[in-house]
Design a protein around this motif. Structure first.
Motif, PDB file in Angstrom:
ATOM      1  N   LYS A 156     -11.260   1.156  -1.693  1.00 59.77           N
ATOM      2  CA  LYS A 156      -9.874   0.699  -1.633  1.00 59.77           C
ATOM      3  C   LYS A 156      -9.292   0.712  -3.055  1.00 59.77           C
ATOM      4  CE  LYS A 156     -10.357  -1.979   2.550  1.00 59.77           C
ATOM      5  NZ  LYS A 156     -11.677  -1.538   2.938  1.00 59.77           N
ATOM      6  N   PRO A 157      -8.601   1.808  -3.429  1.00 62.37           N
ATOM      7  CA  PRO A 157      -8.057   1.919  -4.786  1.00 62.37           C
ATOM      8  C   PRO A 157      -7.058   0.812  -5.077  1.00 62.37           C
ATOM      9  CG  PRO A 157      -7.902   4.005  -3.597  1.00 62.37           C
ATOM     10  CD  PRO A 157      -8.316   2.975  -2.610  1.00 62.37           C
ATOM     11  N   LYS A 158      -7.150   0.277  -6.269  1.00 65.36           N
ATOM     12  CA  LYS A 158      -6.270  -0.817  -6.679  1.00 65.36           C
ATOM     13  C   LYS A 158      -6.116  -0.820  -8.193  1.00 65.36           C
ATOM     14  CE  LYS A 158      -9.696  -3.146  -4.788  1.00 65.36           C
ATOM     15  NZ  LYS A 158     -10.724  -2.162  -4.861  1.00 65.36           N
ATOM     16  N   ARG A 159      -5.069  -1.440  -8.665  1.00 68.48           N
ATOM     17  CA  ARG A 159      -4.839  -1.557 -10.110  1.00 68.48           C
ATOM     18  C   ARG A 159      -5.584  -2.767 -10.652  1.00 68.48           C
ATOM     19  NH1 ARG A 159       1.183  -0.204 -11.973  1.00 68.48           N
ATOM     20  NH2 ARG A 159       0.028  -0.125 -13.898  1.00 68.48           N
ATOM     21  N   PRO A 160      -5.997  -2.734 -11.908  1.00 64.44           N
ATOM     22  CA  PRO A 160      -6.668  -3.893 -12.500  1.00 64.44           C
ATOM     23  C   PRO A 160      -5.822  -5.162 -12.475  1.00 64.44           C
ATOM     24  CG  PRO A 160      -6.997  -1.964 -13.869  1.00 64.44           C
ATOM     25  CD  PRO A 160      -6.010  -1.572 -12.800  1.00 64.44           C
ATOM     26  N   ALA A 171     -10.772 -11.558  -0.084  1.00 65.35           N
ATOM     27  CA  ALA A 171     -10.258 -11.012  -1.346  1.00 65.35           C
ATOM     28  C   ALA A 171     -11.359 -10.691  -2.348  1.00 65.35           C
ATOM     29  CB  ALA A 171      -9.246 -11.966  -1.962  1.00 65.35           C
ATOM     30  N   LYS A 172     -12.367 -11.538  -2.459  1.00 65.92           N
ATOM     31  CA  LYS A 172     -13.432 -11.261  -3.439  1.00 65.92           C
ATOM     32  C   LYS A 172     -14.191  -9.997  -3.072  1.00 65.92           C
ATOM     33  CE  LYS A 172     -14.072 -15.779  -5.469  1.00 65.92           C
ATOM     34  NZ  LYS A 172     -15.000 -16.869  -5.757  1.00 65.92           N
ATOM     35  N   GLU A 173     -14.489  -9.805  -1.811  1.00 67.86           N
ATOM     36  CA  GLU A 173     -15.160  -8.577  -1.373  1.00 67.86           C
ATOM     37  C   GLU A 173     -14.258  -7.369  -1.615  1.00 67.86           C
ATOM     38  OE1 GLU A 173     -16.759  -6.554   2.746  1.00 67.86           O
ATOM     39  OE2 GLU A 173     -16.767  -8.737   2.600  1.00 67.86           O
ATOM     40  N   PHE A 174     -12.973  -7.515  -1.314  1.00 68.79           N
ATOM     41  CA  PHE A 174     -11.981  -6.460  -1.516  1.00 68.79           C
ATOM     42  C   PHE A 174     -11.935  -6.012  -2.980  1.00 68.79           C
ATOM     43  CE2 PHE A 174      -7.649  -5.382  -2.808  1.00 68.79           C
ATOM     44  CZ  PHE A 174      -7.307  -4.381  -1.917  1.00 68.79           C
ATOM     45  N   MET A 175     -12.028  -6.970  -3.902  1.00 66.65           N
ATOM     46  CA  MET A 175     -11.946  -6.660  -5.328  1.00 66.65           C
ATOM     47  C   MET A 175     -12.984  -5.615  -5.745  1.00 66.65           C
ATOM     48  SD  MET A 175     -11.307 -10.455  -6.936  1.00 66.65           S
ATOM     49  CE  MET A 175     -11.839  -9.988  -8.558  1.00 66.65           C
ATOM     50  N   PHE A 176     -14.164  -5.658  -5.135  1.00 68.11           N
ATOM     51  CA  PHE A 176     -15.254  -4.771  -5.542  1.00 68.11           C
ATOM     52  C   PHE A 176     -15.487  -3.617  -4.574  1.00 68.11           C
ATOM     53  CE2 PHE A 176     -15.894  -8.800  -7.654  1.00 68.11           C
ATOM     54  CZ  PHE A 176     -16.047  -8.384  -8.970  1.00 68.11           C
ATOM     55  N   ASP A 177     -14.601  -3.467  -3.602  1.00 72.70           N
ATOM     56  CA  ASP A 177     -14.704  -2.372  -2.647  1.00 72.70           C
ATOM     57  C   ASP A 177     -14.060  -1.128  -3.261  1.00 72.70           C
ATOM     58  OD1 ASP A 177     -14.536  -0.542  -0.560  1.00 72.70           O
ATOM     59  OD2 ASP A 177     -13.877  -2.026   0.916  1.00 72.70           O
ATOM     60  N   GLU A 178     -14.878  -0.228  -3.762  1.00 67.74           N
ATOM     61  CA  GLU A 178     -14.375   0.954  -4.457  1.00 67.74           C
ATOM     62  C   GLU A 178     -13.686   1.946  -3.528  1.00 67.74           C
ATOM     63  OE1 GLU A 178     -17.462   2.636  -6.893  1.00 67.74           O
ATOM     64  OE2 GLU A 178     -17.807   0.721  -7.909  1.00 67.74           O
ATOM     65  N   LYS A 190       0.879  -1.171   0.000  1.00 68.32           N
ATOM     66  CA  LYS A 190       0.000   0.000   0.000  1.00 68.32           C
ATOM     67  C   LYS A 190       0.909   1.210   0.000  1.00 68.32           C
ATOM     68  CE  LYS A 190      -3.636   2.017   2.874  1.00 68.32           C
ATOM     69  NZ  LYS A 190      -4.356   1.862   4.162  1.00 68.32           N
ATOM     70  N   GLN A 191       0.727   2.085  -1.002  1.00 69.69           N
ATOM     71  CA  GLN A 191       1.611   3.234  -1.086  1.00 69.69           C
ATOM     72  C   GLN A 191       0.965   4.387  -1.835  1.00 69.69           C
ATOM     73  OE1 GLN A 191       4.372   0.935  -4.144  1.00 69.69           O
ATOM     74  NE2 GLN A 191       5.267   2.892  -3.680  1.00 69.69           N
ATOM     75  N   PHE A 192       1.526   5.569  -1.608  1.00 70.87           N
ATOM     76  CA  PHE A 192       1.093   6.786  -2.274  1.00 70.87           C
ATOM     77  C   PHE A 192       1.553   6.767  -3.713  1.00 70.87           C
ATOM     78  CE2 PHE A 192       2.226  11.135  -3.625  1.00 70.87           C
ATOM     79  CZ  PHE A 192       0.983  11.751  -3.521  1.00 70.87           C
ATOM     80  N   ARG A 193       0.656   7.131  -4.633  1.00 74.82           N
ATOM     81  CA  ARG A 193       0.988   7.212  -6.048  1.00 74.82           C
ATOM     82  C   ARG A 193       0.699   8.619  -6.555  1.00 74.82           C
ATOM     83  NH1 ARG A 193       4.592   3.699  -7.599  1.00 74.82           N
ATOM     84  NH2 ARG A 193       3.963   1.538  -7.352  1.00 74.82           N
ATOM     85  N   ALA A 194       1.761   9.338  -6.906  1.00 71.30           N
ATOM     86  CA  ALA A 194       1.625  10.732  -7.340  1.00 71.30           C
ATOM     87  C   ALA A 194       0.757  10.843  -8.594  1.00 71.30           C
ATOM     88  CB  ALA A 194       3.004  11.337  -7.587  1.00 71.30           C
ATOM     89  N   PRO A 237      -7.052  12.937  -6.038  1.00 71.83           N
ATOM     90  CA  PRO A 237      -6.309  13.062  -4.778  1.00 71.83           C
ATOM     91  C   PRO A 237      -6.813  12.159  -3.653  1.00 71.83           C
ATOM     92  CG  PRO A 237      -6.738  15.222  -5.688  1.00 71.83           C
ATOM     93  CD  PRO A 237      -7.500  14.241  -6.538  1.00 71.83           C
ATOM     94  N   ASP A 238      -8.107  11.921  -3.589  1.00 68.53           N
ATOM     95  CA  ASP A 238      -8.661  11.109  -2.510  1.00 68.53           C
ATOM     96  C   ASP A 238      -8.398   9.612  -2.691  1.00 68.53           C
ATOM     97  OD1 ASP A 238     -10.368  11.415  -4.757  1.00 68.53           O
ATOM     98  OD2 ASP A 238     -12.069  10.647  -3.614  1.00 68.53           O
ATOM     99  N   LEU A 239      -7.860   9.209  -3.843  1.00 69.15           N
ATOM    100  CA  LEU A 239      -7.588   7.784  -4.110  1.00 69.15           C
ATOM    101  C   LEU A 239      -6.096   7.504  -4.277  1.00 69.15           C
ATOM    102  CD1 LEU A 239     -10.429   7.199  -6.749  1.00 69.15           C
ATOM    103  CD2 LEU A 239     -10.491   6.701  -4.286  1.00 69.15           C
ATOM    104  N   ALA A 240      -5.248   8.430  -3.864  1.00 73.56           N
ATOM    105  CA  ALA A 240      -3.818   8.359  -4.178  1.00 73.56           C
ATOM    106  C   ALA A 240      -3.035   7.323  -3.388  1.00 73.56           C
ATOM    107  CB  ALA A 240      -3.175   9.726  -3.994  1.00 73.56           C
ATOM    108  N   VAL A 241      -3.579   6.809  -2.291  1.00 71.30           N
ATOM    109  CA  VAL A 241      -2.914   5.721  -1.567  1.00 71.30           C
ATOM    110  C   VAL A 241      -3.578   4.439  -2.055  1.00 71.30           C
ATOM    111  CG1 VAL A 241      -2.418   4.702   0.675  1.00 71.30           C
ATOM    112  CG2 VAL A 241      -2.371   7.178   0.395  1.00 71.30           C
TER     113      VAL A 241
END
Length: 185
Positions: free
Chosen positions: A165-169, A156-163, A60-64, A71-75
């Protein structure tokens, strides 16, 4: 995240030094088009499954880049990995180095999942880890400020669709691969 990020400044760069920006012109169906594009670097990403914790090891990290757009999804939650920028090393060797650097585990075996084209190439690997393989605290380079997250497979399946929590495809793609190939969930 280990440390809160503050005093963020965003300015437009007129002459980028760390990225190659190109103007691409082409004709398609009789029409002329011009696009500005940034050259993407090839990367490796690793889905780590911790056998003792029955959990995925995520970073989990900040992405410029995300900050500039949202801005609200940058981590963001991600697979560990990095650029293929070390001359003479294979994708697999770079992936192994990234696992130690970011997560602190020394993996012996990586299984290639696939290579995606996302601009540059993104080679995805899978590896299993346990605490006997822990050789370092991880956390990445100083400027990365990585926090390790152990996500139970059962969540993990619930996490996948939890908007929220920003994540890459690619992370979600690897979870789908895991559920199809490694788990009877």
């Amino acid at each position: 995240m280990r440390d809160k990020i503050t005093d963020i400044e965003v300015t437009k760069v007129k002459e980028p030094k760390n990225h190659d920006v190109f103007r691409v012109s082409y004709t398609q169906s009789g029409n002329r088009y011009t696009k500005e594009v940034g050259k993407s670097r090839d990367v490796v990403k690793v889905l780590l499954y911790h056998t003792q914790k029955d959990a995925f090891v995520l970073v989990k990290q900040f992405r410029a880049l995300v900050y500039v757009n949202h801005p609200d999804l940058a981590v963001r939650y991600e697979l560990c990995g990095g650029r293929e920028d070390k001359e003479g090393l294979s994708s697999e060797e770079i992936a192994k180095e990234e696992v130690v650097e970011e997560c602190g585990y020394e993996v012996k075996n990586l299984e290639k999942i696939t290579t995606l084209t996302t601009g540059g190439k993104m080679t995805l690997f899978y590896a299993e880890v346990d605490e006997s393989m822990k050789v370092d605290s991880g956390g990445g380079l100083e400027e990365e400020n990585i926090e390790l997250v152990y996500l139970p497979v059962s969540e993990a399946k619930e996490f996948m669709f939890d908007e929220s929590k920003p994540k890459r495809p690619a992370l979600m793609f690897c979870f789908c691969w895991f559920f199809s190939n490694r788990c009877n969930f």
